[in-house]
Design a protein around this motif. Sequence first.
Motif, PDB file in Angstrom:
ATOM      1  N   THR A   1      33.964  28.046  10.298  1.00  0.00           N
ATOM      2  CA  THR A   1      33.124  29.489  10.085  1.00  0.00           C
ATOM      3  C   THR A   1      32.395  29.810  11.421  1.00  0.00           C
ATOM      4  O   THR A   1      32.697  31.253  11.698  1.00  0.00           O
ATOM      5  CB  THR A   1      31.938  29.135   9.276  1.00  0.00           C
TER       6      THR A   1
ATOM      7  N   ASP B   1      35.487  31.494  13.079  1.00  0.00           N
ATOM      8  CA  ASP B   1      36.049  32.600  12.523  1.00  0.00           C
ATOM      9  C   ASP B   1      35.011  34.019  12.690  1.00  0.00           C
ATOM     10  O   ASP B   1      35.270  34.946  13.024  1.00  0.00           O
ATOM     11  CB  ASP B   1      36.284  32.557  10.925  1.00  0.00           C
ATOM     12  N   VAL B   2      33.869  33.562  12.960  1.00  0.00           N
ATOM     13  CA  VAL B   2      32.724  34.681  13.097  1.00  0.00           C
ATOM     14  C   VAL B   2      32.837  34.879  14.689  1.00  0.00           C
ATOM     15  O   VAL B   2      32.796  36.280  15.006  1.00  0.00           O
ATOM     16  CB  VAL B   2      31.210  34.118  12.856  1.00  0.00           C
TER      17      VAL B   2
ATOM     18  N   THR C   1      35.613  36.663  10.263  1.00  0.00           N
ATOM     19  CA  THR C   1      34.570  36.655   9.287  1.00  0.00           C
ATOM     20  C   THR C   1      33.388  37.313   9.816  1.00  0.00           C
ATOM     21  O   THR C   1      33.110  37.104  11.061  1.00  0.00           O
ATOM     22  CB  THR C   1      34.173  35.114   8.904  1.00  0.00           C
ATOM     23  N   SER C   2      32.928  38.096   8.680  1.00  0.00           N
ATOM     24  CA  SER C   2      31.703  38.950   9.332  1.00  0.00           C
ATOM     25  C   SER C   2      30.564  38.122   9.231  1.00  0.00           C
ATOM     26  O   SER C   2      30.446  37.103   8.337  1.00  0.00           O
ATOM     27  CB  SER C   2      31.584  40.138   7.996  1.00  0.00           C
TER      28      SER C   2
ATOM     29  N   ASP D   1      28.679  37.869   5.725  1.00  0.00           N
ATOM     30  CA  ASP D   1      29.620  37.358   4.757  1.00  0.00           C
ATOM     31  C   ASP D   1      28.841  36.547   3.878  1.00  0.00           C
ATOM     32  O   ASP D   1      28.075  35.564   4.374  1.00  0.00           O
ATOM     33  CB  ASP D   1      30.769  36.840   5.219  1.00  0.00           C
TER      34      ASP D   1
ATOM     35  N   SER E   1      29.857  33.887   2.392  1.00  0.00           N
ATOM     36  CA  SER E   1      30.299  32.412   2.704  1.00  0.00           C
ATOM     37  C   SER E   1      29.660  31.893   4.010  1.00  0.00           C
ATOM     38  O   SER E   1      29.532  30.408   3.960  1.00  0.00           O
ATOM     39  CB  SER E   1      31.580  32.310   3.105  1.00  0.00           C
TER      40      SER E   1
END
Length: 135
Positions: free
Chosen positions: A68, A71-72, A77-78, A81, A83
Motif C-alpha cells: 500500500t 502504491d501510494v 492508490t489515493s 482511499d 483501503s
Amino acid sequence: MPPSPAVNARVPLLPPPPDRVRDRLRRWVRAWGAYTGLRHWLLVRGTILSAIFAALYLTSGVVIGWRTTYDVAIGITSPGDPSVSVPALAWPVSLAGWLAAPAVFGAVAGVVISVAIAGRRQRPIGEVLAKAGDS
C-alpha cells in the motif's frame, strides 16, 4: 670533552589525546566545502532529503503495509482511499512521492548534465553566441 649523556637521551613523548566526537564531526562537516557540484549536493542536500524520505517510507511501510505504501508513493492508490488504514500517514508519503522524489532525481540529473556540458565546452558561451559581425 665528550657530550653529556643527557644530549643523546630520548625522552618518551606522550601520545596525543584521542579526538573528541565533536571535533571529528566538525572536521567532517567542514570538509564538505572541498566538494563541488554533484558530490556536494549529494552529501549536503541529497542525503538529508533521502534520509527523510526513507524514514517516512519505512514508517508507513510498517504501519500501513509495504504494498500500500508503494502504491501510494507512486500514485497508483489515493491516500484517501478506503483501503488505506492510516490516511494521516499516507498523505505525507504521497506528497513525498509526487514532490520530493522527482525533485531529488531531477536535481541529480541536472547536475550530471551540467558537469558533462561544462567539461566539453571549449569556448566561452558569450563567444559562441556572439554574432559573426560583432567580433
